[in-house]
Design a protein around this motif. Structure first.
Motif, PDB file in Angstrom:
ATOM      1  N   VAL A   1       0.859  -1.194   0.000  1.00 32.41           N
ATOM      2  CA  VAL A   1       0.000   0.000   0.000  1.00 32.41           C
ATOM      3  C   VAL A   1       0.892   1.239   0.000  1.00 32.41           C
ATOM      4  CG1 VAL A   1      -1.827   1.238   1.220  1.00 32.41           C
ATOM      5  CG2 VAL A   1      -1.734  -1.270   1.311  1.00 32.41           C
ATOM      6  N   PHE A   2       0.556   2.221  -0.844  1.00 32.50           N
ATOM      7  CA  PHE A   2       1.320   3.465  -0.880  1.00 32.50           C
ATOM      8  C   PHE A   2       0.429   4.598  -1.391  1.00 32.50           C
ATOM      9  CE2 PHE A   2       2.109   1.026  -4.702  1.00 32.50           C
ATOM     10  CZ  PHE A   2       1.965   1.934  -5.750  1.00 32.50           C
TER      11      PHE A   2
ATOM     12  N   ARG B   1      -4.064   5.236  -1.438  1.00 33.71           N
ATOM     13  CA  ARG B   1      -4.816   5.294  -2.697  1.00 33.71           C
ATOM     14  C   ARG B   1      -4.381   4.231  -3.704  1.00 33.71           C
ATOM     15  NH1 ARG B   1      -4.430  10.967  -1.518  1.00 33.71           N
ATOM     16  NH2 ARG B   1      -2.481  11.121  -2.695  1.00 33.71           N
ATOM     17  N   ALA B   2      -3.198   3.637  -3.515  1.00 34.62           N
ATOM     18  CA  ALA B   2      -2.709   2.599  -4.426  1.00 34.62           C
ATOM     19  C   ALA B   2      -2.375   1.347  -3.621  1.00 34.62           C
ATOM     20  CB  ALA B   2      -1.465   3.088  -5.178  1.00 34.62           C
ATOM     21  N   ALA B   3      -2.748   0.193  -4.167  1.00 31.85           N
ATOM     22  CA  ALA B   3      -2.488  -1.082  -3.485  1.00 31.85           C
ATOM     23  C   ALA B   3      -2.256  -2.175  -4.519  1.00 31.85           C
ATOM     24  CB  ALA B   3      -3.649  -1.456  -2.567  1.00 31.85           C
ATOM     25  N   PHE B   4      -1.264  -3.031  -4.250  1.00 31.99           N
ATOM     26  CA  PHE B   4      -0.968  -4.164  -5.113  1.00 31.99           C
ATOM     27  C   PHE B   4      -0.975  -5.437  -4.265  1.00 31.99           C
ATOM     28  CE2 PHE B   4       0.742  -0.780  -7.684  1.00 31.99           C
ATOM     29  CZ  PHE B   4       0.595  -1.207  -8.992  1.00 31.99           C
TER      30      PHE B   4
ATOM     31  N   ALA C   1       6.527  -0.716 -10.450  1.00 30.26           N
ATOM     32  CA  ALA C   1       5.538   0.277 -10.033  1.00 30.26           C
ATOM     33  C   ALA C   1       5.634   0.624  -8.552  1.00 30.26           C
ATOM     34  CB  ALA C   1       4.125  -0.230 -10.335  1.00 30.26           C
ATOM     35  N   ILE C   2       6.472  -0.075  -7.814  1.00 25.78           N
ATOM     36  CA  ILE C   2       6.546   0.119  -6.370  1.00 25.78           C
ATOM     37  C   ILE C   2       7.526   1.238  -6.033  1.00 25.78           C
ATOM     38  CG2 ILE C   2       6.983  -1.006  -4.161  1.00 25.78           C
ATOM     39  CD1 ILE C   2       4.555  -2.047  -5.804  1.00 25.78           C
TER      40      ILE C   2
END
Length: 409
Positions: A346-347, A351-354, A375-376
């Protein structure tokens, strides 16, 4: 279908069974590609797949008819095959409420027909699936379902035989399992006596072209010839293993990183100088090499991973070259342990999660596999789904399919 609670209880056992097979993220191999080809031929479908399912994805050991190598588990048909632990047949996906709005049905590849069977261990753990997929409606009765089940059992038996084997029959190199067992012994000795130990990872460049141009028999000749040539150049104490497909690893006891890089350079020239008869002109190949030396906190998997990261860099920067692994972070890995757990990165303030799979944990960091490591960002939060524990992380290394991170204090 098992409820969510039952699945949560069973999932660590299933993942442990998958991890023990040591098959995830290995190169494609002819034995499994033949199963995918048989699926297409027997059932007259466009797509044949042999897949493994870890904590967050369906990863294709072999796929014929699709361009990608893995998909998120949430969007797959096979998650139902996994949950039910029995074959799932979908005659028309557009009429099935489970799949009618699936993006693989409404968009490319516009799936209409699906048949999947679980790949199951002797103890009943589903570690993957085989699938027959088509854009057209297909007849599929009890006989076809039984055949699909037998093909899944053949895949499972192939995996079991690989576990039992200590020597790769084609090349004479150690099997993947034997390499890790021997490497573990050498690593324990090196740690106890504070002696150097290095590892070389190598991959034959553009090997698929050899198979496509000259046939699999010629490809087998190339792999066997490379293994034999390397053994003739190495010391008796060095150990060569075939890690899968066209990828090998070499363990070098009592060897510093600089010397190991020189050995890799010598092997690179040896491979490039080989000529394989049977074609005109003779077949000639090259290989890319990554080199890493044992560091505090390493186990054999982390040492191999760093050699693989250097190999990835060699391939990314032009192939037919040797790259050394960077020195790992100054922080020693404390109490490293292999795991296979579902996680989430999560970052961007949530708002973004993988989704990801946690492959190793230590008290002060983790090794994580995911579909888009590029993408991290440099800092993020790692959530371990089974326990809901959260760690603030700083990225320490990145390769083609994995990252390592240190827990921020």
């Amino acid at each position: 279908m098992r409820d969510d609670f039952e699945q949560a209880i069973a999932e660590p056992v299933r993942l442990a069974a998958l991890e023990s097979l040591d098959i995830l993220d290995t190169p494609r191999e002819a034995a499994f590609d033949r199963i995918s080809e048989l699926i297409k031929l027997i059932f007259d479908v466009e797509i044949g797949i042999v897949s493994m399912i870890d904590a967050h994805r369906q990863w294709y050991k072999s796929v014929i008819g699709l361009p990608n190598n893995e998909v998120s588990l949430d969007g797959t048909f096979c998650r139902y095959t996994l949950q039910l632990a029995q074959p799932v047949i979908v005659p028309d996906a557009t009429l099935d409420p489970r799949f009618a709005d699936n993006p693989h049905v409404t968009g490319e590849p516009h799936i209409r027909f699906y048949a999947g069977a679980p790949i199951m261990t002797a103890t009943g753990q589903v570690i993957g699936t085989i699938c027959a997929i088509d854009k057209r409606l297909r007849p599929f009765g009890e006989r076809e379902t039984a055949i699909l089940g037998h093909l899944a059992a053949i895949v499972m038996r192939e995996l079991e035989l690989r576990q039992e084997a200590s020597t790769d029959l084609l090349t004479g190199a150690g099997s993947r399992r034997a390499f890790k067992e021997e490497a573990g012994k050498f690593l324990a000795l090196a740690t106890r006596h504070r002696t150097p130990l290095s590892c070389i990872a190598l991959d034959v460049d553009h090997f698929k072209r050899v198979n496509d141009t000259y046939g699999h028999a010629a490809g087998d000749q190339v792999l066997a010839g490379i293994a034999q040539a390397m053994r003739s150049e190495l010391r008796q104490s060095d150990f060569v293993g075939r890690m899968g497909g066209e990828e090998f690893a070499v363990l070098l006891p009592q060897t510093e990183l600089a010397t190991a890089a020189q050995v890799a350079e010598k092997l690179r020239h040896v491979v490039k100088g080989l000529r394989f008869t049977g074609s005109n002109p003779p077949i000639q190949v090259s290989a890319s090499f990554g080199v890493a030396a044992l560091s505090p906190g390493d186990d054999i998997v982390s040492l191999l991973n760093r050699a693989d990261q250097a190999l990835y860099e060699a391939k990314r920067t032009g192939r037919d070259r040797v790259c050394r692994a960077g020195t790992p972070g100054a922080t020693e890995k404390i109490n490293p342990r292999r795991v296979l757990k579902a996680g989430q990165i999560v970052f961007d303030h949530g708002r973004a999660a993988f989704d990801c799979t946690i492959r190793a944990l230590w008290d002060n960091g983790a090794e994580i596999t995911l579909s888009l490591p590029t993408a991290i960002p440099d800092s993020f939060e790692l959530v371990v789904k089974a326990t809901a524990e959260r760690h603030h992380c700083v990225l320490t290394s990145r390769s083609a399919g994995a990252i390592e991170a240190a827990f921020a204090t």
